[in-house]
Scaffold this active site. Structure first.
Site, short mmCIF file in Angstrom:
data_model
loop_
_atom_site.label_atom_id
_atom_site.label_comp_id
_atom_site.label_asym_id
_atom_site.label_seq_id
_atom_site.Cartn_x
_atom_site.Cartn_y
_atom_site.Cartn_z
N ASP A 128 0.83 -1.01 -0.01
CA ASP A 128 -0.17 -0.07 -0.06
C ASP A 128 1.04 1.33 -0.05
O ASP A 128 2.04 1.16 0.47
CB ASP A 128 -0.90 0.05 1.28
CG ASP A 128 -1.94 -1.27 1.10
OD1 ASP A 128 -2.26 -1.52 0.23
OD2 ASP A 128 -2.49 -1.47 2.36
N ARG A 129 0.38 2.33 -0.46
CA ARG A 129 1.04 3.65 -0.54
C ARG A 129 1.73 3.68 0.56
O ARG A 129 2.83 4.44 0.89
CB ARG A 129 0.26 4.54 -0.80
CG ARG A 129 0.84 6.19 -0.99
CD ARG A 129 -0.38 7.22 -1.08
NE ARG A 129 -0.96 7.32 -2.06
CZ ARG A 129 -0.70 8.04 -3.31
NH1 ARG A 129 0.52 9.02 -3.09
NH2 ARG A 129 -1.45 8.08 -4.24
#
Length: 285
Positions: A128-129
């Protein structure tokens, strides 16, 4: 000294190959080329004397003081097939509809191409970012497919460190639910109609406000750890989307610190590690 290129015609260790190719220099002088990082094999800097060579590879000796390619993030491991980096929090693994340029994939590709103009990278998995940690890329399509086709059987561990608000009701436990994503892209547990997600956690240390957990996921669902820990009543610190009330480090306190897997070509067991980010351990004291 000018840059020199040599082609490998038979298998063997690197140092004897260099001694055979570089005439008129002492063994110690040749060793110093490796120590100073002047030797590259297929575009990757090599310092080990016993690095194995295979026919068809290209060995380059670069001038002392020549500029080395620098990555914008820590490189945990690199060889002819793989590049393993420590992705910082806040950086996408790959392009999205909104962001095409500032991604780990794009930046890692630029790094590879500074030493190999035609070098390529292939995405094997994603983070995930807002999650930092171990991220693996393949340097050719064959390697990418070898890992992706057998990812669930090759990967024996995906370990995370999570700083959570409060303290879980048990020191160690396994959370097993069905997860579904709603229209707002938030993941939550349901009784039916979702995908199975399994998260195991163990308490490493605890303070008055925060607890540091070792988390091991058995499935790789989107936002799995964040959803499970939030539903446990202990959201990841800094995770406002999943109910966190505090942001002590100015980031999501979730870090992929270990990736253990089997090399699909050699059967070798590999373990890639990224140290805990600054502040993680001090929060849970």
């Amino acid at each position: 000294m000018q840059e020199k290129t040599y082609s490998v015609t038979q298998a063997g260790p690197l140092l004897p190959f260099l001694l055979e190719q570089i005439r008129g220099q002492s063994r110690n002088n040749v060793k110093s080329l490796l120590t100073r990082g002047q030797v590259q094999v297929d575009g990757v800097t090599v310092t080990r004397h016993d690095h194995p060579l295979e026919p068809g590879q290209v060995v380059v000796i670069r001038p002392q003081g020549s500029r080395e390619a620098k990555a914008p993030f820590p490189v945990l491991y690199e060889d002819q097939r793989l590049l393993v980096i420590e992705k910082p929090a806040g950086l996408l693994s790959m392009a999205s509809d909104r962001e095409k340029v500032r991604t780990a994939y794009r930046m890692a590709t630029d790094y590879v191409r500074r030493s190999q103009s035609k070098g390529r990278l292939f995405i094997v998995h994603r983070l995930d970012r807002d999650t930092s940690g171990v991220l693996l890329f393949a340097k050719d399509e064959q390697t990418k497919r070898a890992y992706q086709d057998r990812w669930d059987t090759l990967v024996s561990r995906r370990g995370y460190l999570a700083v959570v608000e409060g303290r879980p009701p048990r020191e160690t436990d396994t959370i097993r639910t069905l997860l579904r994503e709603n229209a707002a892209h938030k993941v939550y547990s349901v009784r039916s109609g979702g995908k199975e997600a399994i998260t195991h956690y163990t308490t490493l240390s605890a303070g008055t406000e925060y607890t540091l957990l070792e988390v091991d996921i058995r499935t790789g669902r989107k936002n799995q750890i964040r959803a499970h820990l939030s539903e446990l009543g202990c959201p990841v610190a800094g995770d406002q989307d999943y109910g966190a009330a505090t942001d002590p480090l100015g980031r999501l306190c979730l870090h992929a610190h270990e990736l253990a897997l089997t090399d699909p070509f050699t059967g070798e067991q590999r373990l890639f590690r990224a140290a805990a980010p600054k502040g993680f351990r001090s929060l849970a004291r």
